[in-house]
Design an enzyme around this catalytic site. Sequence first.
Site, PDB file in Angstrom:
ATOM      1  N   ASP A 197      10.883   5.226   1.756  1.00  0.00           N
ATOM      2  CA  ASP A 197      10.261   3.985   1.292  1.00  0.00           C
ATOM      3  C   ASP A 197       9.740   4.157  -0.134  1.00  0.00           C
ATOM      4  OD1 ASP A 197       8.865   1.601   0.968  1.00  0.00           O
ATOM      5  OD2 ASP A 197       7.928   1.683   2.947  1.00  0.00           O
ATOM      6  N   HIS A 219      11.830   0.763   3.137  1.00  0.00           N
ATOM      7  CA  HIS A 219      10.706  -0.107   3.441  1.00  0.00           C
ATOM      8  C   HIS A 219      10.882  -0.864   4.754  1.00  0.00           C
ATOM      9  CE1 HIS A 219       6.995  -2.016   2.511  1.00  0.00           C
ATOM     10  NE2 HIS A 219       7.505  -3.219   2.348  1.00  0.00           N
ATOM     11  N   TYR A 259       4.660  -9.656   1.660  1.00  0.00           N
ATOM     12  CA  TYR A 259       4.241 -10.062   0.318  1.00  0.00           C
ATOM     13  C   TYR A 259       5.046 -11.250  -0.192  1.00  0.00           C
ATOM     14  CZ  TYR A 259       2.456  -9.331  -4.436  1.00  0.00           C
ATOM     15  OH  TYR A 259       1.833  -9.461  -5.648  1.00  0.00           O
ATOM     16  N   SER A 319       4.410  -4.373   5.960  1.00  0.00           N
ATOM     17  CA  SER A 319       4.185  -4.352   4.513  1.00  0.00           C
ATOM     18  C   SER A 319       2.817  -4.969   4.191  1.00  0.00           C
ATOM     19  CB  SER A 319       5.338  -5.061   3.798  1.00  0.00           C
ATOM     20  OG  SER A 319       5.285  -4.825   2.401  1.00  0.00           O
ATOM     21  N   GLN A 320       2.767  -6.026   3.373  1.00  0.00           N
ATOM     22  CA  GLN A 320       1.476  -6.664   3.125  1.00  0.00           C
ATOM     23  C   GLN A 320       0.824  -7.062   4.440  1.00  0.00           C
ATOM     24  OE1 GLN A 320       0.162 -10.155   0.224  1.00  0.00           O
ATOM     25  NE2 GLN A 320       1.166 -10.996   2.030  1.00  0.00           N
TER      26      GLN A 320
END
Length: 337
Positions: free
Chosen positions: A271, A300, A91, A185-186
């Site tokens: 996370d 995360h 992100y 993640s993203q």
Amino acid sequence: MTAGPEQADLWTYRSGYETPADFDAFWRGTLDAAASHPLDLTLAPVATRLRTIDVFDVTFRGFGGDPVRAWLRVPRHRSGPLPAVVQYHGYASGRGHPLEDLLWPSAGYAHLLMDTRGQGGAWAGGHTPDPVGSGPSYPGFMTRGITAKETYFYRRVFTDAVRAVEAVRAVDLVDPARVSVVGASQGGGIALAAAGLVPDLRAVHLQAPLLCDIRQGVRQSTDGPYLEIAGYLGTHRGAVADVFATLAYFDGIAFAQRATAPAWFSTGLMDQVCPPATAFAAFHAYAGPKEIRAWEFNGHEAGGSLDLEIALDAFHASSGTTGTADDHGAVQGRTGP
């Protein structure tokens, strides 16, 4: 924030997400519209001091025919068509510097790292603007155009991701039958969307994926992008139903239900950005062969480099990469409790 499933319950947790009836028609129309634009793939060599890897500055046309930038890195000493990995980044990051992210080409793959349009101002520079405007939104990207599925930011991003796969397959030195996708993640959420929209990928690696079981993520996370949706809804109190109706077209669970390539998931059980329940929800929904590794005392970052070891071993087996691989550091995933 609301409490999520206990760790022991993650293996039985199933999301309450429901796929819209016109989900497939929406994405078929979106990708057909993108396909009406020529890919216009260009590769420009980048001069570096690297001795074993060649770097190319790539441009192709994504959603709406908009130009999208990427780096292509390939092993300099190569023979025959190469397996390829398309990577999507985290992100607010961009494709970064030409000398970064050298893992995959070092392992013998053609490696395409796609810019996410409009991002790249946080920790790795980007070079792809998003020329599409937006109505009122919370700071960040998660709520841009969120009032309708047609205008939502990730409609453009996911389309770009599919076109990135098309772009790497159009490169002469790539074997189009051996293309995999990865992301954290993203980037994991984007990779999962690509896996659901491209039917013939070779493998998928998803590390702490964002945009999965989104409503649960918004309820449970205490840090990161999901807070933008909560902040927006805290102001637009009457928009809850409409917002989640839009997000239903972009939830990783729906893409997981349509994905068939072998997939490796990972999540950190601590996370707070992408709560582990959301990764497990996508894992349970995934239609193809799958494994997941849950890291008990990680957040995360999930398994970090150990996740990459898992991906390298798995992709080596599935892609038929030439060369040798050591097994001493491999960590096996799990398919059940």
